[in-house]
Design an enzyme around this catalytic site. Structure first.
Site, short mmCIF file in Angstrom:
data_model
loop_
_atom_site.label_atom_id
_atom_site.label_comp_id
_atom_site.label_asym_id
_atom_site.label_seq_id
_atom_site.Cartn_x
_atom_site.Cartn_y
_atom_site.Cartn_z
N GLN A 112 -14.29 2.81 1.96
CA GLN A 112 -13.66 2.37 0.71
C GLN A 112 -13.31 3.58 -0.16
OE1 GLN A 112 -16.04 -0.34 -1.69
NE2 GLN A 112 -14.28 -0.95 -2.93
N ASP A 126 0.87 -1.19 0.00
CA ASP A 126 0.00 0.00 0.00
C ASP A 126 0.90 1.24 0.00
OD1 ASP A 126 -3.19 0.55 1.22
OD2 ASP A 126 -1.76 2.19 1.03
N HIS A 163 -10.57 -5.46 -2.62
CA HIS A 163 -9.22 -5.74 -2.10
C HIS A 163 -9.27 -5.99 -0.61
CE1 HIS A 163 -9.95 -1.39 -1.88
NE2 HIS A 163 -9.22 -1.41 -0.77
N PHE A 164 -8.25 -6.67 -0.14
CA PHE A 164 -8.08 -6.95 1.29
C PHE A 164 -6.79 -6.27 1.76
CE2 PHE A 164 -11.02 -10.13 -0.06
CZ PHE A 164 -11.86 -10.30 1.03
N HIS A 165 -6.89 -5.62 2.93
CA HIS A 165 -5.73 -4.99 3.57
C HIS A 165 -5.12 -5.97 4.56
CE1 HIS A 165 -6.83 -0.67 2.65
NE2 HIS A 165 -8.02 -1.22 2.54
P1 5GP Z 1 -9.78 1.33 0.56
O1 5GP Z 1 -9.87 2.71 1.14
O2 5GP Z 1 -10.49 1.31 -0.77
O3 5GP Z 1 -10.20 0.23 1.47
O4 5GP Z 1 -8.25 1.06 0.32
C1 5GP Z 1 -7.54 1.54 -0.76
C2 5GP Z 1 -6.08 1.49 -0.39
O5 5GP Z 1 -5.32 1.71 -1.54
C3 5GP Z 1 -5.68 2.56 0.64
O6 5GP Z 1 -5.11 1.95 1.78
C4 5GP Z 1 -4.69 3.43 -0.11
O7 5GP Z 1 -3.63 3.85 0.71
C5 5GP Z 1 -4.21 2.52 -1.23
N1 5GP Z 1 -3.84 3.19 -2.45
C6 5GP Z 1 -4.47 4.26 -3.03
N2 5GP Z 1 -3.85 4.59 -4.18
C7 5GP Z 1 -2.83 3.71 -4.34
C8 5GP Z 1 -1.84 3.54 -5.35
O8 5GP Z 1 -1.77 4.25 -6.35
N3 5GP Z 1 -0.96 2.51 -5.17
C9 5GP Z 1 -1.00 1.70 -4.08
N4 5GP Z 1 -0.07 0.72 -4.00
N5 5GP Z 1 -1.92 1.82 -3.10
C10 5GP Z 1 -2.84 2.82 -3.24
#
Ligand code: 5GP
Length: 144
Positions: free
Chosen positions: A101, A37, A107-109
């Site tokens: 989100q 991330d 996706h999974f963190h």
């Molecule tokens: P969400 O908020 O959708 O659960 O998680 C999205 C994740 O993607 C966030 O933790 C954010 O830091 C990460 N993220 C956003 N843009 C990018 C990117 O361009 N590259 C990577 N590797 N991670 C990203």
């Protein structure tokens, strides 16, 4: 984005899968991709996605896709545990903007937790530099 949002083939993770934008990869198969991330909440925060499923969230996939993803999540979580020795590991997955989100490709963190070190804010702050991400990624890869 609502829970019923249409999948956008130009979302950031779709671009990462196509190689249109760079990422620090941890492992990849025909089905899944694991990568760092870029706004890590802790050292070793990484993500697992499916490469074929055009799924905005958890509700858009069949159980077999989820099974493939979760097997990869477990494999990566083990490598994070063994490579970085955190005190705990949080596995997270958000559905819809109100739930947190921000990228609309399922996706999974995997978020390592270290006692005495607060987690950073979710998906905010400045991006980590590629060199520091690569150093942490090398430790995770070595434990795969
Ligand atoms: P969400 O908020 O959708 O659960 O998680 C999205 C994740 O993607 C966030 O933790 C954010 O830091 C990460 N993220 C956003 N843009 C990018 C990117 O361009 N590259 C990577 N590797 N991670 C990203």
């Amino acid at each position: 984005m609502s829970l019923e949002a249409q999948y956008d083939p130009d979302n950031i993770f779709a671009k990462i899968i196509r190689g249109d934008i760079p990422s620090v990869k941890l492992f990849e198969t025909d089905a899944v991709l694991a990568f760092m991330d870029v706004f890590p909440q802790s050292e070793g925060h990484c993500l697992v996605i499916h490469k074929q499923a055009t799924a905005t969230n958890l509700f858009d996939v069949d159980a077999d896709v989820l099974a493939t993803l979760m097997a990869a999540v477990q494999k990566l979580a083990r490598a994070v545990r063994d490579g970085l020795s955190p005190d705990g590991i949080r596995i997270a997955q958000f559905n819809g903007a109100p739930a947190g989100q921000t990228v609309y490709h399922l996706h999974f963190h995997i978020i390592p937790v270290y006692e005495g070190r607060a987690l950073g804010a979710h998906a905010s702050g400045g991006p980590a530099d590629a060199e520091s991400l690569e150093k942490v990624a090398a430790k995770i890869r070595a434990a795969l």
